[in-house]
Design an enzyme around this catalytic site. Structure first.
Site, short mmCIF file in Angstrom:
data_model
loop_
_atom_site.label_atom_id
_atom_site.label_comp_id
_atom_site.label_asym_id
_atom_site.label_seq_id
_atom_site.Cartn_x
_atom_site.Cartn_y
_atom_site.Cartn_z
N GLU A 1 0.92 -1.21 0.23
CA GLU A 1 0.13 -0.30 0.21
C GLU A 1 0.40 1.50 -0.05
OE1 GLU A 1 -2.24 0.13 3.88
OE2 GLU A 1 -3.77 1.41 2.25
N LYS B 1 -9.32 1.47 -2.51
CA LYS B 1 -10.20 0.54 -1.59
C LYS B 1 -10.91 1.51 -0.84
CE LYS B 1 -7.61 1.12 3.21
NZ LYS B 1 -5.90 2.12 3.92
N CYS C 1 -5.51 -3.42 2.42
CA CYS C 1 -4.82 -3.04 3.70
C CYS C 1 -6.79 -2.74 4.92
CB CYS C 1 -4.64 -1.69 3.98
SG CYS C 1 -3.57 -1.74 6.01
O1 LIG Z 1 -6.46 -2.41 10.24
C1 LIG Z 1 -6.04 -1.97 10.62
O2 LIG Z 1 -5.10 -2.06 11.78
C2 LIG Z 1 -4.74 -1.11 9.53
C3 LIG Z 1 -5.18 -0.32 8.46
C4 LIG Z 1 -4.53 0.01 7.75
O3 LIG Z 1 -3.16 0.83 7.88
C5 LIG Z 1 -4.58 0.60 6.62
O4 LIG Z 1 -5.93 0.58 5.97
O5 LIG Z 1 -4.30 0.91 6.15
#
Ligand SMILES: O=C(O)CCC(=O)C(=O)O
Length: 314
Positions: free
Chosen positions: A54, A143, A185
């Protein structure tokens, strides 16, 4: 509750998948050049599917999204609009690999014209681009679930201060291998996306990600293994390397999990390329041994994957 249903294999032949846990800094051009080196390294190790993290071309954080954002439309964008698009396309083509190009901040502009004046509206997304081995863009994923959390005294993040969410589930067909699902993510926390992608025939769910030092140790591996065991598919999570001089400290630990939820490879926190072989027989064995597919009770709970889902048929 039939138990003898035959199912077509979802992965046509074994394939090596690499997660490139990239060390990225503030210099976008340097990040793109470095990513190209690491994709080459992954391809030399035999990977035919390569995944970047990411926000692989920038530091991660709401302050950074607008200044690193690139415009992807019309597609293909010019080199000025999106140097990352062209760099990723070249990395895929030069190495003959499918490239899940992590994610980049995307800027989409819309112009509305009112009486005597026009207004330009800017919308930012966290967007993943996937390229074919000939360098063509196959799909994009914005996303869907923005990372907005607040764990008092520990960790707070609000992507929605700057970003807007995407609104479709993303799958792509890799003709020699089969179908993969792609999300980013925080999307991994939502089993619905994974379940629908698996029921639509994906052999792997691939998530460029960047967990942090609070939720990473608790949930990163757990979520990868959960999505794998629920759906009896491979799961890959690809993080940036940890940089303690940056504003955001990524957990790292890029990994690949098999359909029985075993961790096949896992990086530590520093830069690394981890490679695993994905084998369709492992999916079939898991599904034969624990025949969830044939035991589902859609008479008790309707199959949501058959309902209205926002996705484009790959
Ligand atoms: O869900 C999480 O704990 C981290 C998610 C995250 O870092 C993101 O979505 O960029």
């Amino acid at each position: 509750m039939a138990s003898s249903t035959t199912h077509a294999p979802v992965l046509k032949q074994p394939v090596k998948l690499a997660c490139v846990q990239l060390a990225a800094g503030p210099d976008k051009t340097a990040n793109l050049l470095h990513a190209a080196d690491k994709v080459r390294e992954a391809a030399s190790a035999g990977a035919k599917i390569v995944v970047l993290p990411e926000c692989f071309n920038s530091p991660y954080g709401c302050d950074h999204f607008p200044s690193y954002a690139e415009t992807l439309l019309p597609s293909p964008p010019s080199r000025d609009q999106s140097p990352s698009f062209h760099a990723l396309s070249a990395m895929a083509r030069d190495n003959g690999v499918y490239l899940i190009g992590g994610s980049i901040p995307e800027l989409a502009t819309t112009t509305t014209t009112g009486p005597g004046e026009s207004e330009v509206k800017k919308t930012y997304y966290n967007t993943s681009l996937t390229f074919s081995p000939t360098g063509e863009l196959l799909t994009t994923h914005r996303k869907v679930h923005l990372f907005d959390i607040d764990i008092p005294g520990k960790f707070r993040f609000r992507e929605s201060d700057v970003l807007s969410p995407g609104n479709k589930l993303t799958m792509v067909d890799l003709p020699e291998y089969g179908r993969v699902g792609i999300a980013i993510c925080y999307d991994v926390r939502f089993p619905e996306l994974a379940m629908i992608a698996a029921r639509k025939g994906c052999f792997a769910l691939i998530y460029p990600g960047a967990f942090n030092m609070t939720t990473g140790p608790l949930h990163w591996q757990l979520l990868a293994r959960a999505r794998a065991v629920d759906n009896q598919v491979y799961v890959a999570l690809c993080s940036p390397a940890r940089d303690m001089s940056a504003g955001y400290h990524a957990w790292g630990h890029s990994l690949v999990v098999d359909p029985m939820a075993q961790v096949l490879v896992e990086a530590e926190e520093k830069e690394a390329v981890v490679v695993a072989e994905l084998d369709g027989n492992k999916i079939e064995e898991a599904r034969k041994g624990i025949p969830l597919r044939d035991q589902r009770r859609f008479d008790v709970y309707p199959d949501v994957s058959q309902g209205k889902v926002n996705f484009e048929e790959p």
